[in-house]
Structure formats: structure tokens, C-alpha cells
Design an enzyme around this catalytic site. Structure first.
Site, PDB file in Angstrom:
ATOM      1  N   ASP A  11      -6.486  30.634  47.138  1.00  0.00           N
ATOM      2  CA  ASP A  11      -6.984  30.868  48.435  1.00  0.00           C
ATOM      3  C   ASP A  11      -6.245  30.337  49.465  1.00  0.00           C
ATOM      4  O   ASP A  11      -6.744  30.225  50.488  1.00  0.00           O
ATOM      5  CB  ASP A  11      -8.644  30.306  48.529  1.00  0.00           C
ATOM      6  CG  ASP A  11      -8.836  28.845  48.377  1.00  0.00           C
ATOM      7  OD1 ASP A  11      -7.889  28.283  47.612  1.00  0.00           O
ATOM      8  OD2 ASP A  11      -9.937  28.343  48.614  1.00  0.00           O
ATOM      9  N   ASP A  15      -3.344  22.291  49.610  1.00  0.00           N
ATOM     10  CA  ASP A  15      -2.809  21.971  48.102  1.00  0.00           C
ATOM     11  C   ASP A  15      -2.514  23.268  47.285  1.00  0.00           C
ATOM     12  O   ASP A  15      -1.697  23.239  46.301  1.00  0.00           O
ATOM     13  CB  ASP A  15      -3.891  21.214  47.150  1.00  0.00           C
ATOM     14  CG  ASP A  15      -5.182  21.994  47.280  1.00  0.00           C
ATOM     15  OD1 ASP A  15      -5.702  22.780  48.444  1.00  0.00           O
ATOM     16  OD2 ASP A  15      -5.991  21.869  46.272  1.00  0.00           O
ATOM     17  N   ASP A  16      -3.144  24.298  47.568  1.00  0.00           N
ATOM     18  CA  ASP A  16      -2.661  25.895  46.830  1.00  0.00           C
ATOM     19  C   ASP A  16      -1.044  26.060  47.210  1.00  0.00           C
ATOM     20  O   ASP A  16      -0.410  26.430  46.365  1.00  0.00           O
ATOM     21  CB  ASP A  16      -3.358  26.942  47.640  1.00  0.00           C
ATOM     22  CG  ASP A  16      -4.900  26.996  47.389  1.00  0.00           C
ATOM     23  OD1 ASP A  16      -5.515  26.131  48.139  1.00  0.00           O
ATOM     24  OD2 ASP A  16      -5.390  27.684  46.530  1.00  0.00           O
ATOM     25  N   ASN A 162     -17.768  17.717  45.389  1.00  0.00           N
ATOM     26  CA  ASN A 162     -17.219  17.419  46.483  1.00  0.00           C
ATOM     27  C   ASN A 162     -17.679  18.334  47.866  1.00  0.00           C
ATOM     28  O   ASN A 162     -17.238  17.818  48.963  1.00  0.00           O
ATOM     29  CB  ASN A 162     -15.632  17.569  46.662  1.00  0.00           C
ATOM     30  CG  ASN A 162     -14.842  19.057  46.233  1.00  0.00           C
ATOM     31  OD1 ASN A 162     -15.757  19.959  45.907  1.00  0.00           O
ATOM     32  ND2 ASN A 162     -13.716  19.151  46.161  1.00  0.00           N
ATOM     33  N   GLU A 168     -18.465  21.716  43.222  1.00  0.00           N
ATOM     34  CA  GLU A 168     -16.959  21.445  43.503  1.00  0.00           C
ATOM     35  C   GLU A 168     -16.746  23.003  44.456  1.00  0.00           C
ATOM     36  O   GLU A 168     -17.383  23.780  44.048  1.00  0.00           O
ATOM     37  CB  GLU A 168     -16.045  21.341  42.343  1.00  0.00           C
ATOM     38  CG  GLU A 168     -14.430  21.383  42.675  1.00  0.00           C
ATOM     39  CD  GLU A 168     -14.099  22.613  43.002  1.00  0.00           C
ATOM     40  OE1 GLU A 168     -12.920  22.826  43.844  1.00  0.00           O
ATOM     41  OE2 GLU A 168     -14.598  23.730  42.230  1.00  0.00           O
ATOM     42  N   ASN A 170     -14.335  25.382  44.891  1.00  0.00           N
ATOM     43  CA  ASN A 170     -14.304  26.473  44.158  1.00  0.00           C
ATOM     44  C   ASN A 170     -15.346  27.201  43.589  1.00  0.00           C
ATOM     45  O   ASN A 170     -15.507  28.450  43.462  1.00  0.00           O
ATOM     46  CB  ASN A 170     -13.007  26.279  43.349  1.00  0.00           C
ATOM     47  CG  ASN A 170     -11.705  26.239  44.361  1.00  0.00           C
ATOM     48  OD1 ASN A 170     -11.542  26.819  45.354  1.00  0.00           O
ATOM     49  ND2 ASN A 170     -10.797  25.719  43.462  1.00  0.00           N
ATOM     50  N   HIS A 245      -5.200  18.965  44.380  1.00  0.00           N
ATOM     51  CA  HIS A 245      -6.289  19.501  43.200  1.00  0.00           C
ATOM     52  C   HIS A 245      -5.079  20.611  42.627  1.00  0.00           C
ATOM     53  O   HIS A 245      -4.857  20.718  41.255  1.00  0.00           O
ATOM     54  CB  HIS A 245      -7.245  20.165  43.753  1.00  0.00           C
ATOM     55  CG  HIS A 245      -8.378  19.285  44.401  1.00  0.00           C
ATOM     56  ND1 HIS A 245      -9.288  18.528  43.948  1.00  0.00           N
ATOM     57  CD2 HIS A 245      -8.178  19.209  45.799  1.00  0.00           C
ATOM     58  CE1 HIS A 245      -9.887  17.858  45.005  1.00  0.00           C
ATOM     59  NE2 HIS A 245      -9.388  18.238  46.164  1.00  0.00           N
ATOM     60  N   ASP A 246      -4.886  21.565  43.357  1.00  0.00           N
ATOM     61  CA  ASP A 246      -4.300  22.737  42.928  1.00  0.00           C
ATOM     62  C   ASP A 246      -2.700  22.665  42.235  1.00  0.00           C
ATOM     63  O   ASP A 246      -2.327  23.114  41.223  1.00  0.00           O
ATOM     64  CB  ASP A 246      -3.983  23.993  43.922  1.00  0.00           C
ATOM     65  CG  ASP A 246      -5.631  24.186  44.467  1.00  0.00           C
ATOM     66  OD1 ASP A 246      -6.668  23.839  43.812  1.00  0.00           O
ATOM     67  OD2 ASP A 246      -5.555  24.785  45.549  1.00  0.00           O
TER      68      ASP A 246
HETATM   69  C1  BDR Z   1     -10.423  23.048  45.759  1.00  0.00           C
HETATM   70  O1  BDR Z   1     -10.916  23.323  46.988  1.00  0.00           O
HETATM   71  C2  BDR Z   1     -10.018  23.738  47.788  1.00  0.00           C
HETATM   72  O2  BDR Z   1     -10.545  23.204  49.099  1.00  0.00           O
HETATM   73  C3  BDR Z   1      -8.730  23.119  47.254  1.00  0.00           C
HETATM   74  O3  BDR Z   1      -7.679  24.189  47.772  1.00  0.00           O
HETATM   75  C4  BDR Z   1      -8.947  23.281  45.732  1.00  0.00           C
HETATM   76  O4  BDR Z   1      -8.760  24.530  45.180  1.00  0.00           O
HETATM   77  C5  BDR Z   1     -10.782  21.479  45.494  1.00  0.00           C
HETATM   78  O5  BDR Z   1     -12.078  21.299  45.366  1.00  0.00           O
HETATM   79 CA    CA Z   2      -7.387  26.345  46.545  1.00  0.00          CA
END
Ligand code: BDR
Ligand code: CA
Length: 333
Positions: A11, A15-16, A162, A168, A170, A245-246
Site C-alpha cells: 500500500d 516502510d513498504d 496500533n 493492527e 492492515n 514493519h514491512d
Molecule cells: C502496517 O501499517 C502500515 O502503515 C505499514 O506500512 C505497515 O504495513 C503496520 O501496522
Molecule cells: Ca504497508
């Protein structure tokens, strides 16, 4: 060893893009295609961000495609959603658009065609909401049996969420898609890289300083986006470190030893209540692995713990030093 061929579903967030840089530069990974989904930004903007990375990395040859812009079902309200990725997904760092177009082939068709062409070979890595994955499964349920593996960044097993108390990002963005993805007929347990792992294997001050030195193309590209990302994340970080994360999810494809995992029953709360979007992991099933259950009761225990749930390889922790060592390679030390 031959590199592991991967379709990355993303997305388009900060971090992607760090994950994508890892995939493009690691000798252990071959990025075969990238599909984009709405999450941090809409799917078209995610594709624009992917194009920027591909161009900067000199990999304009890799196909990337636009997928779902709307979730398959409703999700919990996300009050005070932090603009972690800025309004453009890349921290509003002013990185210019790349003259690179997504394929005209929609993301779901691209995934199905590539998997058809290489049955049993491709690993699907989803680091955004699971909408594209679930749509591909709706269109072709046998997909689950024809990928080599599925690895997702999403969920939380023992950690709070989060974006809500239990969810979370996603998963919260499309609980229906997450539930369908979790419940598909995967021949081997897919891997869930959730907050339990990504909040352990974080970027520390040294990694953030190293990025700012711009020693590699990846660092030069990510320096400004990561500065914004870190600044906003510091509102919720207790120790100044920041999850990426990613990147951990994709790194774990190449380096599974980075994760501490257990195969456990999972399902997703799609019910609209306080735990809407939660990945519910049934830890009672640990007694199956402990050998403490008498043989004649094993079937009963299996039924009790797994009925209505699905075996996933759940990451419960991660090797922070190993993760940082890989990041440091990516960013120039
Ligand atoms: C996920 O949410 C997105 O904001 C980040 O790219 C990650 O994939 C972490 O909760
Ligand atoms: Ca992501």
C-alpha cells in the site's frame, strides 16, 4: 542458492518502500511483480510510489499494477489516525514522480497469471491491507495451493493493536479481506508477521543516522521519508526506536531465522464490536506441541483449539540485531 521469486503486494507507505528497496537489492530475493492496494494511500498513489522506487533503483523492467481501492467490508473507526506516511505515502518528501506507468493489467489478473505460469514457485508477500489477496482468492480459490508461500505483515498476537486497542492497521483497514485470507485453504501455514515481531525488530538511532548519510541509493531515497516517519512515530514510541514493519516481513522471506514463530490457530474478528479487526490467536493450542496431552485425547484437543480457526505460522518475536544488520547492509555499512 537461487533467489526466491516474490510478488509484493503493497500500500505504498514508507516502510513498504523500504521493504521494496530490500527486495530489489537483496541477492536472496527476486521481485517478479508488485501489486498495489489502498491502505496508507490510495492504490494509484501507492503505484506512483512504487514507480519512484523502481526508477531510482534502475528496475523499470519490473511490472507493477494497480489493485483494489476499496475494502471488501467495513472496519473499525480509526480515531486520530497518525499521518505516519505523510499525505503521499512517502512522508511528503517531494520525491518527483517517475515517468513509469503501471501495467494496464489489473493487479488481481497479474497475480493469477504469474502464479499460473509458475505454479508452486512464487511467494506472495502482502504488506498492506489484504484486499488484493482476498480478491484473487475469491476469483481463484485454488491460488492458495499454487503459491509457494504466503507471508503477510499484519495483525498482533499478544500485543495491543496500533490503530485501535486490538487491531493492527492492515487488518483494521479490511477485516473481511483479512478473515478470508486467513481462512483460505493454504496447504502450509502462511506466516503472519505482526506487531509482536515488528515492535521488537525496530530501527534504532544508529540505523536512522546511517540512512541520513545517504551512502547507498536506498538510503538516499529513504532518508527524507524515514525522517518524517520517525518524527511522527516518536509520538508513540517509548524508547525512540521505530518499527519498519514491512521490511521485516520481506526480509523474513529471505532470512526466516529473523523470526521466532509458532504454528497456532488464528481467526479475525469481523464482528463490529470492541475487538473488530483483531487477529485472535488461540494460545491454548500450545499444549498440542508440548506433548502433554494423552494420545487418545489429541483429536479432541485438535478439534477444541482449531475448530473455526486456521493454522498460521505466527511471529511472536524477532532478532533485532539480525534485522538491524540487514538494514545496515541496505543503507551502506
Ligand atoms: C502496517 O501499517 C502500515 O502503515 C505499514 O506500512 C505497515 O504495513 C503496520 O501496522
Ligand atoms: Ca504497508
Amino acid at each position: 542458492m537461487d533467489p526466491i521469486p516474490v510478488i509484493l503486494d503493497t500500500d505504498g507507505g514508507v516502510d513498504d518502500c523500504a521493504a521494496l528497496w530490500f527486495g530489489l537489492t537483496s541477492p536472496a530475493i527476486e521481485i517478479v511483480a508488485i501489486t498495489c492496494v489502498a491502505g496508507n494511500v490510495n492504490a494509484a498513489q501507492a503505484a506512483r510510489n512504487v514507480a519512484k522506487v523502481l526508477k531510482a533503483a534502475g528496475r523499470s523492467d519490473i511490472p507493477f499494477s494497480i489493485g483494489a481501492d476499496q475494502p471488501l467490508g467495513p472496519g473499525p473507526a480509526i480515531p486520530g489516525d497518525l499521518p505516519v506516511h505523510g499525505s503521499d505515502g512517502l512522508g511528503d518528501a517531494g520525491i518527483p514522480d517517475a515517468a513509469l506507468d503501471p501495467t494496464t493489467e489489473p493487479a488481481i489478473e497479474l497475480i493469477l497469471r504469474l502464479v499460473d505460469a509458475r505454479p508452486g514457485e512464487l511467494t506472495l508477500v502482502a504488506v498492506g491491507p489484504f484486499t488484493n489477496v482476498a480478491l484473487a482468492l475469491r476469483s481463484e480459490p485454488s491460488l492458495a495451493g499454487r503459491v509457494r508461500d504466503l507471508v503477510v505483515m499484519g495483525g498482533a498476537a499478544q500485543m495491543p493493536g496500533n490503530v485501535t486497542a486490538t487491531s493492527e492497521f492492515n487488518v483494521a483497514k479490511d477485516p473481511t479481506a483479512a478473515a478470508e485470507t486467513v481462512a483460505a485453504s493454504w496447504p502450509r501455514p502462511p506466516t503472519m508477521v505482526g506487531l509482536d515481531a515488528t515492535h521488537q525488530a525496530t530501527m534504532g538511532a544508529r540505523e536512522l543516522d546511517l540512512v541520513a548519510e545517504r551512502r547507498t541509493p536506498a538510503a538516499a531515497f529513504m532518508a527524507d521519508p524515514l525522517r518524517t516517519y520517525h518524527r511522527i512515530q516518536s509520538m508513540v514510541s517509548e524508547d525512540g526506536t521505530v518499527p519498519c514493519h514491512d521490511a521485516l516481513a520481506l526480509m523474513a522471506v529471505a532470512h526466516p531465522e529473523l523470526l521466532i514463530t509458532e504454528v497456532l490457530p488464528v481467526n479475525v474478528d469481523t464482528g463490529g464490536g470492541a475487538a473488530w479487526g483483531m487477529t485472535v490467536v488461540d494460545f491454548r493450542a500450545r499444549s498440542l506441541a508440548s506433548g502433554s496431552i494423552p494420545a487418545d485425547l489429541l483429536g479432541l484437543a485438535q478439534e477444541a483449539f482449531f475448530a473455526g480457526k486456521h493454522p498460521w505460522r505466527v511471529a511472536l518475536g524477532a532478532d533485532v540485531d539480525g534485522f538491524r544488520a540487514r538494514l545496515n547492509e541496505l543503507f551502506g555499512r
